[in-house]
Enzyme design. Structure first.
Site, PDB file in Angstrom:
ATOM      1  N   ASN A   1       9.666  23.353  34.951  1.00 44.89           N
ATOM      2  CA  ASN A   1       9.257  22.014  34.543  1.00 44.89           C
ATOM      3  C   ASN A   1       7.734  21.909  34.600  1.00 44.89           C
ATOM      4  O   ASN A   1       7.137  22.174  35.642  1.00 44.89           O
ATOM      5  CB  ASN A   1       9.855  20.957  35.477  1.00 44.89           C
ATOM      6  CG  ASN A   1       9.749  19.554  34.906  1.00 44.89           C
ATOM      7  OD1 ASN A   1      10.295  19.278  33.838  1.00 44.89           O
ATOM      8  ND2 ASN A   1       9.034  18.678  35.587  1.00 44.89           N
ATOM      9  N   GLU A   2       7.137  21.580  33.469  1.00 42.47           N
ATOM     10  CA  GLU A   2       5.700  21.294  33.423  1.00 42.47           C
ATOM     11  C   GLU A   2       4.874  22.283  34.245  1.00 42.47           C
ATOM     12  O   GLU A   2       4.215  21.902  35.228  1.00 42.47           O
ATOM     13  CB  GLU A   2       5.437  19.854  33.873  1.00 42.47           C
ATOM     14  CG  GLU A   2       6.029  18.838  32.916  1.00 42.47           C
ATOM     15  CD  GLU A   2       5.845  17.395  33.369  1.00 42.47           C
ATOM     16  OE1 GLU A   2       5.566  17.169  34.547  1.00 42.47           O
ATOM     17  OE2 GLU A   2       5.999  16.502  32.513  1.00 42.47           O
TER      18      GLU A   2
ATOM     19  N   TRP B   1       3.647   6.251  38.817  1.00 39.82           N
ATOM     20  CA  TRP B   1       2.679   7.142  39.477  1.00 39.82           C
ATOM     21  C   TRP B   1       1.232   6.798  39.151  1.00 39.82           C
ATOM     22  O   TRP B   1       0.327   7.556  39.472  1.00 39.82           O
ATOM     23  CB  TRP B   1       2.989   8.603  39.133  1.00 39.82           C
ATOM     24  CG  TRP B   1       3.405   8.841  37.716  1.00 39.82           C
ATOM     25  CD1 TRP B   1       4.684   8.979  37.255  1.00 39.82           C
ATOM     26  CD2 TRP B   1       2.558   8.951  36.558  1.00 39.82           C
ATOM     27  NE1 TRP B   1       4.694   9.181  35.897  1.00 39.82           N
ATOM     28  CE2 TRP B   1       3.408   9.165  35.445  1.00 39.82           C
ATOM     29  CE3 TRP B   1       1.180   8.891  36.355  1.00 39.82           C
ATOM     30  CZ2 TRP B   1       2.920   9.324  34.144  1.00 39.82           C
ATOM     31  CZ3 TRP B   1       0.691   9.046  35.070  1.00 39.82           C
ATOM     32  CH2 TRP B   1       1.549   9.254  33.980  1.00 39.82           C
TER      33      TRP B   1
ATOM     34  N   GLU C   1      10.158  14.154  27.029  1.00 36.24           N
ATOM     35  CA  GLU C   1      10.110  13.051  27.994  1.00 36.24           C
ATOM     36  C   GLU C   1       9.078  12.028  27.547  1.00 36.24           C
ATOM     37  O   GLU C   1       7.973  12.389  27.144  1.00 36.24           O
ATOM     38  CB  GLU C   1       9.633  13.532  29.380  1.00 36.24           C
ATOM     39  CG  GLU C   1      10.554  14.418  30.148  1.00 36.24           C
ATOM     40  CD  GLU C   1       9.927  14.796  31.507  1.00 36.24           C
ATOM     41  OE1 GLU C   1       9.080  14.045  32.020  1.00 36.24           O
ATOM     42  OE2 GLU C   1      10.273  15.861  32.014  1.00 36.24           O
TER      43      GLU C   1
ATOM     44  N   ARG D   1       7.989  18.839  45.231  1.00 32.25           N
ATOM     45  CA  ARG D   1       8.501  19.774  44.223  1.00 32.25           C
ATOM     46  C   ARG D   1       7.324  20.605  43.733  1.00 32.25           C
ATOM     47  O   ARG D   1       6.173  20.265  43.990  1.00 32.25           O
ATOM     48  CB  ARG D   1       9.152  19.025  43.059  1.00 32.25           C
ATOM     49  CG  ARG D   1       8.184  18.159  42.285  1.00 32.25           C
ATOM     50  CD  ARG D   1       8.809  17.622  40.988  1.00 32.25           C
ATOM     51  NE  ARG D   1       7.967  16.566  40.423  1.00 32.25           N
ATOM     52  CZ  ARG D   1       8.268  15.879  39.339  1.00 32.25           C
ATOM     53  NH1 ARG D   1       9.402  16.111  38.712  1.00 32.25           N
ATOM     54  NH2 ARG D   1       7.469  14.949  38.878  1.00 32.25           N
TER      55      ARG D   1
ATOM     56  N   GLU E   1      11.010   8.550  42.642  1.00 32.27           N
ATOM     57  CA  GLU E   1      10.819   7.963  41.311  1.00 32.27           C
ATOM     58  C   GLU E   1      11.730   6.766  41.047  1.00 32.27           C
ATOM     59  O   GLU E   1      12.047   6.462  39.906  1.00 32.27           O
ATOM     60  CB  GLU E   1      10.995   9.052  40.242  1.00 32.27           C
ATOM     61  CG  GLU E   1       9.957  10.151  40.449  1.00 32.27           C
ATOM     62  CD  GLU E   1       9.816  11.104  39.281  1.00 32.27           C
ATOM     63  OE1 GLU E   1       8.710  11.175  38.714  1.00 32.27           O
ATOM     64  OE2 GLU E   1      10.799  11.768  38.948  1.00 32.27           O
TER      65      GLU E   1
HETATM   66  C1  GLA Z   1       7.120  14.292  34.646  1.00 32.81           C
HETATM   67  C2  GLA Z   1       8.321  15.085  35.133  1.00 32.81           C
HETATM   68  C3  GLA Z   1       9.548  14.262  35.353  1.00 32.81           C
HETATM   69  C4  GLA Z   1       9.200  12.928  35.953  1.00 32.81           C
HETATM   70  C5  GLA Z   1       8.234  12.223  35.042  1.00 32.81           C
HETATM   71  C6  GLA Z   1       7.907  10.826  35.501  1.00 32.81           C
HETATM   72  O1  GLA Z   1       6.900  14.350  33.315  1.00 32.81           O
HETATM   73  O2  GLA Z   1       8.635  16.160  34.288  1.00 32.81           O
HETATM   74  O3  GLA Z   1      10.397  14.990  36.207  1.00 32.81           O
HETATM   75  O4  GLA Z   1       8.631  13.112  37.200  1.00 32.81           O
HETATM   76  O5  GLA Z   1       7.038  12.960  35.017  1.00 32.81           O
HETATM   77  O6  GLA Z   1       6.981  10.184  34.662  1.00 32.81           O
END
Ligand code: GLA
Ligand code: ZN
Length: 674
Positions: A152-153, A320, A312, A114, A360
């Site tokens: 996302n991030e 991870w 989150e 991703r 995950e």
């Molecule tokens: C990140 C991502 C999530 C997931 C988490 C797992 O913060 O935004 O999609 O992968 O890590 O800890």
């Protein structure tokens, strides 16, 4: 104007990432039923769903998402709806392979994970705008919609791309920033090693070079990469604002994660309607709750002190890290509520239901593989009930005692190559000073070096190698006005282009600190120095020492050995109506505490000897009242003094005098009459 809190939520947000596409539709009903059982109020949906929403170019399938949103709405659950632009589909990359990012070594990443995105790529930008538009048109006024979650991030796992379109985009960025190529030459000091450019067309990204490259170029590339991601965020946000008016737009940050140092969150904080953050416990042997507090304080600061949202964290272990311990019983709630104490208007998790497939599947979730007959599920249900009791805390603000200066750009510059010592790590110093303040029970705001600091009695500068002249003037004005400043070594060395400030170190801080630094003298690994102090107490330090020449400052600790033996190690300078401390070496925890004890005294901050170590006390105040949060991270019951009576919200009990906080528990007192 978009709202700044999730639409339709009256209490705190509680829930997680919900990925129904990983499950047969028969499971969805059960999901919503269990969400209600757990007290879930909001879920994040669709963050990685592009390939399902647009299975082939220009062919859309929204029917399944319609059903998910309707089901959630019927269940009274609000939706944080993702734009799936962090996960373009396989067909997109087949058509546009050059949208895959390239490393500094020229290797192109592949599809199959991703976030493999070149943010300069025009086809990616067009496709992202298209899918965002379709979603906004379809769901912009859906009754379940609480907010938009863009991408996302940003910045992880790819912080910059070095491809040819990025090269062209970088040249445009440089031309817009500097106007002439000679201005670039001056800023980067290209006279050194014959790096002079005769035209913008000769400039490339800082790709792999035989030895260290130009630091100014490397620093500007980080700025460019960050600005480019922000352009893409803004493009999506503006579409959402236009087609879904009033609904707040966010993207999830990772403010305090050192792996995510490529994003200047001060700049991003100004772009989002609500600041949201992801935080995971890094299990490297340090006290995880201190890092958590730091992340929460930093996130609140990026939000300008306004409430933010923890989007989150994990119910138990992640998957991870090299080793991923489970959370201890009670730890999840302690973590969640510690974020709330420091300004989060809720506690959300990755993710709702633990995946059976994919990368995950060993990451914890609210609903574990083992289902509802599990400890984690029971704790989730308990936490949901606790969060429900805290509804009135929403929109109140956390009160801070001191400020710590923080600047991602300075961090970028300090981490470039060929420095006096690779053992000096600016992030380590920030963590260490934060921990020392935490242990003195002081609540920290982080501040940009050019921000107004006048409301803080104490300001700490852990390691701010890059400091503009304006920041120097700001700090001097702060001390002049009566503030107490503590500056750690290797601060105020270079300007915004990584050029050393003119004259002796530390250029913009010489006057306020009342000294100059003649020379750095880093120590070898394993070496330490001793400092002789005022009360006969010796301190130990390592990594760094300096030849300090006082020019008005008094010496408080002196080097007892090492090359600068007999010279000042820690100094104090009365300046204007305030005081400025300087510490020229890396103090351990004892040393930092001894230093901060004296600085806090100068600042008029009384020591909290009434609070045990690792019992965290934080205040949130606003229109609905004043709340005292007490988080007991220890294995013993604790007592926390209360200045006034109140009602403990989790137990409903009246509290006065001394509040009992059982081992590992959290208590939240709504104080009377505020
Ligand atoms: C990140 C991502 C999530 C997931 C988490 C797992 O913060 O935004 O999609 O992968 O890590 O800890
Ligand atoms: Zn690129």
């Amino acid at each position: 104007m978009p709202e700044t809190t999730p639409r339709g939520l009256t209490g705190l947000a509680f829930g997680g990432d919900y990925n129904p596409e990983q499950w047969p539709e028969s499971v969805w009903q059960e999901d919503v039923r269990l969400m209600r059982e757990a007290g879930v109020t909001m879920v994040s949906v669709g963050i990685f769903s592009w390939a399902l929403l647009e299975p082939s170019p220009g062919v859309y399938d929204f029917a399944w998402l319609d059903r998910v949103l309707d089901l959630l709405h019927e269940g009274g659950i609000r939706v944080d709806l993702g734009t799936p632009t962090v996960a373009p589909p396989a067909w997109f990359y087949r058509a546009h392979p050059e949208a895959l990012p390239v490393t500094e070594d020229g290797v192109r990443y592949e599809f199959g994970s991703r976030a493999a995105i070149c943010h300069s790529n025009a086809d990616y930008r067009a496709a992202a705008a298209d899918i965002t538009t379709r979603l906004a048109e379809r769901y912009g006024d859906h009754p379940a919609l609480a907010m938009w979650h863009v991408h996302n991030e940003y910045g992880v796992p790819v912080s910059a791309c070095y491809c040819d379109s990025c090269a062209a985009h970088f040249r445009r960025w440089l031309a817009a920033t500097y106007r002439t190529v000679d201005a670039v030459n001056d800023a980067w000091g290209t006279a050194f090693w014959g790096q002079r450019y005769a035209g913008f067309d000769q400039i490339n990204p800082p790709r792999r070079t035989p030895t260290v490259g130009n630091p100014g170029q490397a620093l500007d590339y980080r700025r460019f990469a960050d600005a480019t991601m922000r352009e893409n965020f803004r493009a999506e946000r503006d579409i959402l604002h236009r087609l879904s008016p009033g609904v707040p737009v966010t993207t999830n940050f990772m403010t305090a994660l050192s792996q995510c140092d490529s994003v200047d969150y001060w700049a991003w904080g100004r772009e989002v309607d609500i600041v949201t953050n992801d935080h995971y416990l890094i299990t490297d042997g340090r006290r995880t709750h201190v890092n958590l507090a730091m992340a929460a304080d930093l996130t609140r600061s990026v939000a300008g002190g306004a409430p933010w949202l923890l989007l989150e964290h994990s119910t138990s272990g992640v998957n991870w890290q090299p080793r991923n311990p489970a959370k201890a019983p009670g730890q999840m709630a302690r973590n969640s509520l510690a974020h709330v104490a420091r300004g989060s208007d809720g506690a959300m998790f990755f993710q709702w239901r633990q995946s059976r497939r994919g990368a995950e599947k060993f990451h914890s979730a609210m609903l574990p593989h083992g289902g509802t007959e599990t400890r984690v599920w029971r704790e989730v249900v308990e936490l949901g009930a606790a969060i429900d009791c805290l509804a009135t805390v929403r929109s109140t603000r956390t009160e801070a005692d001191v400020a710590v200066l923080w600047d991602w750009q300075s961090w970028w510059a300090q981490n470039l190559q060929w420095r006096p010592s690779e053992d000096h790590d600016p992030r380590e110093r920030a963590d260490a000073f934060y921990e020392a303040l935490y242990d003195r029970h002081l609540t920290v705001d982080f501040a940009h070096p050019e921000a107004d600091l006048s409301r803080y009695p104490l300001v700490v500068v852990p390691a701010l190698y890059l400091m503009t002249k304006a920041a120097g003037v700001n700090l001097e004005r702060y001390v002049d006005g009566g503030g107490t400043l503590v500056v750690s070594y290797f601060s105020g060395i270079v300007d915004e282009h990584d050029a050393v400030h003119e004259g002796a170190y530390p250029g913009p801080l010489r006057d306020v600190l009342g000294l100059t630094v003649e020379e750095f003298s880093p120590l070898l690994q394993g070496q330490s120095v001793r400092l002789a102090g005022p009360d006969g107490r010796e301190l130990a330090a390592d990594v760094w020492s300096e030849f300090v020449v006082p020019g008005g400052a008094e010496t408080v600790w002196t080097y007892a050995d090492g090359l600068p033996a007999g010279r000042p190690a820690v100094t104090r300078h009365r300046h204007g109506r305030g005081t400025a401390w300087y510490v020229s070496t890396r103090l351990g925890a004892d040393g930092l505490d001894a230093l901060l004890e004296r600085a806090a005294e100068d600042a008029g901050l009384a020591p909290r000897t009434d609070l045990p170590r690792d019992v965290e006390v934080v205040r949130r105040t606003g229109e609905s009242g004043s709340y005292l949060f007490a988080v007991n991270h220890t294995a013993s019951d604790a007592k926390v003094p209360l200045e006034t009576h109140g009602t403990e919200l989790l137990t409903g009990e009246r509290a006065a005098g001394r509040l009992a906080v059982p081992a590992g528990a959290v208590r939240v007192v709504r104080l009377d009459g505020r």
